[in-house]
Design an enzyme around this catalytic site. Structure first.
Site, short mmCIF file in Angstrom:
data_model
loop_
_atom_site.label_atom_id
_atom_site.label_comp_id
_atom_site.label_asym_id
_atom_site.label_seq_id
_atom_site.Cartn_x
_atom_site.Cartn_y
_atom_site.Cartn_z
N HIS A 8 0.80 -1.22 0.00
CA HIS A 8 0.00 0.00 0.00
C HIS A 8 0.83 1.28 0.00
CE1 HIS A 8 1.03 -0.22 4.25
NE2 HIS A 8 0.75 1.05 4.34
C1 UD1 Z 1 -1.84 5.19 6.19
C2 UD1 Z 1 -0.49 5.65 6.75
C3 UD1 Z 1 0.53 4.54 6.64
C4 UD1 Z 1 0.01 3.23 7.22
C5 UD1 Z 1 -1.31 2.91 6.56
C6 UD1 Z 1 -1.93 1.63 7.04
C7 UD1 Z 1 -0.01 8.04 6.46
C8 UD1 Z 1 0.81 9.02 5.71
N1 UD1 Z 1 0.04 6.79 6.01
O1 UD1 Z 1 -1.66 5.00 4.79
O2 UD1 Z 1 1.68 4.91 7.36
O3 UD1 Z 1 0.94 2.21 6.96
O4 UD1 Z 1 -2.22 3.99 6.81
O5 UD1 Z 1 -3.03 1.30 6.25
O6 UD1 Z 1 -0.65 8.39 7.42
N2 UD1 Z 1 -9.18 4.78 2.17
C9 UD1 Z 1 -10.39 4.14 2.14
N3 UD1 Z 1 -10.93 3.76 3.33
C10 UD1 Z 1 -10.33 4.02 4.51
C11 UD1 Z 1 -9.10 4.70 4.52
C12 UD1 Z 1 -8.54 5.07 3.33
O7 UD1 Z 1 -10.95 3.87 1.09
O8 UD1 Z 1 -10.89 3.63 5.55
C13 UD1 Z 1 -8.55 5.14 0.87
C14 UD1 Z 1 -8.77 6.55 0.46
O9 UD1 Z 1 -9.03 6.56 -0.90
C15 UD1 Z 1 -7.44 7.22 0.72
C16 UD1 Z 1 -6.46 6.07 0.57
O10 UD1 Z 1 -7.18 4.91 0.98
O11 UD1 Z 1 -7.19 8.25 -0.15
C17 UD1 Z 1 -5.24 6.21 1.42
O12 UD1 Z 1 -5.58 6.39 2.80
P1 UD1 Z 1 -4.66 7.30 3.75
O13 UD1 Z 1 -5.25 7.39 5.08
O14 UD1 Z 1 -4.33 8.56 3.05
O15 UD1 Z 1 -3.28 6.54 3.85
P2 UD1 Z 1 -2.92 4.98 3.81
O16 UD1 Z 1 -2.41 4.70 2.46
O17 UD1 Z 1 -3.97 4.10 4.37
#
Ligand code: UD1
Length: 369
Positions: A210
């Site tokens: 991810h």
């Molecule tokens: C975040 C953390 C990362 C951790 C990871 C675990 C940061 C910078 N990164 O990354 O260190 O390893 O979490 O998963 O804080 N989304 C959904 N549903 C959710 C959450 C997110 O669909 O419940 C999607 C959204 O489109 C979002 C993307 O996932 O844009 C990324 O989510 P985000 O919270 O930005 O960071 P992670 O990649 O999950």
């Protein structure tokens, strides 16, 4: 004596795992600490958040800031703005921030700028790669904390190198505590989980990816997809697809092709993930937590990155860094063979602690204020 008002801010999946044992410890044994749990809302899907609260038996947070997704600046700023109000209202003496996500940084900044002490759980990790958002978050969080809980000797050393030694405590890693707590349930469930996916123990590759560095670049993601399809010709591949990765695979129009060859599932809860990890022949990941968990469960790990903040996992060749996706098939097959040969050489010592990190953290907190 007045109780110590502490606020713990979580928001993303790994933070729930790291925090659960501390919450449990404080509730059970530290009545002098009045703990408030706040969720930033960074992760909001059921399988990214709610399921972890249930499986880890965490109490519901007092508030959810519903920050949601967005650019790093927007997400961090939204959490800061909303948390600031809560801190002003609740007036904690200390704000606890676990890990290295945007929630970690936002909470640390919101607190320190209000003159509230910050305690960083999992302090001192360094990958040396400032292009990783997590590296920025953890460095900045460390430098505005008053208490630093280092999970390993390496982390403690890193803090000393940056002049933060006097604030640091070597506690061990709370992820070990969390793992110990759920192991009996994992043992009970594992066969059913394998059966539900038609898998045999030690005879599949488990994949989780991810990191922006792997999945946001569509060219690289395409190369990863091709490599996984090649592995799947000879070995079952189970890919737990994170929402970010899923969105990128859809953009690449690769989801359907991958589905034809690889077992694709959405993100799994903590218990199911551990069942699949514990029984895998090998894991391919870019997650920090999975590198550690595979080390602790003695499953060979290939980390699709060129650096790691967990160098301890590289000992005894338990974990191996791999930069080029094209090499995945070759490295997977050599890793699967090597496992049986080096079984006795692995797990000589556990550098992540004895499973009592939470106890130490709670005690130090109590003594420090
Ligand atoms: C975040 C953390 C990362 C951790 C990871 C675990 C940061 C910078 N990164 O990354 O260190 O390893 O979490 O998963 O804080 N989304 C959904 N549903 C959710 C959450 C997110 O669909 O419940 C999607 C959204 O489109 C979002 C993307 O996932 O844009 C990324 O989510 P985000 O919270 O930005 O960071 P992670 O990649 O999950």
């Amino acid at each position: 004596m007045a109780r110590l008002k502490a606020m713990l801010v979580v928001g993303a999946r790994p933070q729930l795992i790291k925090s659960a044992p501390i919450v449990k410890e404080i509730i059970a044994h530290h009545r002098q600490i009045s703990l408030t749990l706040i969720h930033s809302g960074q992760h909001y899907d059921r399988e990214m958040s709610a399921i972890f609260f249930r499986e880890l038996k965490m109490p519901a947070p007092l508030a959810n800031l519903r920050a949601g997704s967005g650019s790093h600046g927007t997400q961090t700023a939204t959490i800061m703005k909303r948390l600031e109000r809560l801190i002003l209202k609740a007036r904690p003496r200390v704000v606890l921030v676990p890990g290295d996500t945007n929630t970690t940084l936002a909470a640390a900044l919101a607190a320190v700028k209000l003159g509230v002490s910050v305690a960083h759980i999992e302090a001192g990790l360094r990958s040396g790669d400032m292009t990783m958002p997590e590296e920025i978050n953890r460095r900045l969080a460390d430098h505005c904390s008053r208490l630093l809980f280092a999970p390993t000797r390496t982390a403690l050393h890193n803090l000393k190198e940056e002049g933060l030694g006097r604030l640091a405590h070597l506690t061990g890693d709370t992820m070990v505590d969390a793992l110990h707590a759920v192991m009996p349930e994992v043992q009970r469930r594992q066969q059913a989980v394998l059966r539900s996916l038609g898998l045999r123990g030690q005879a599949y590759l488990l994949v989780t990816l991810h990191r922006p560095s792997n999945v946001d670049n569509l060219n690289r993601l395409h190369r990863i997809q091709l490599a996984l399809c090649r592995v799947a010709r000879t070995l079952p591949v189970v890919f737990l697809v994170h929402p970010r990765t899923r969105a990128k695979l859809i953009e690449l129009k690769a989801l359907r092709g991958l589905k034809a060859r690889v077992i694709l599932t959405g993100p799994q809860g903590y218990l199911e993930t551990l069942c699949l990890l514990k029984n895998a022949g090998c894991v391919l990941t870019d997650s920090g937590g999975m590198q550690k968990e595979s080390f602790l469960l003695q499953v060979p790990c290939i980390t699709l990155r060129d650096a790691t903040e967990w160098p301890e996992t590289l000992a005894h060749k338990n974990n191996r860094l791999l930069a080029r996706p094209e090499l995945i098939p070759e490295v997977v097959s050599s890793t699967m063979v090597r496992t049986s040969l080096e079984e006795s050489a692995r797990m000589v010592t556990n550098p992540f602690g004895d499973g009592h990190a939470s106890r130490r953290i709670a005690r130090i907190l109590e003594e420090s204020f």
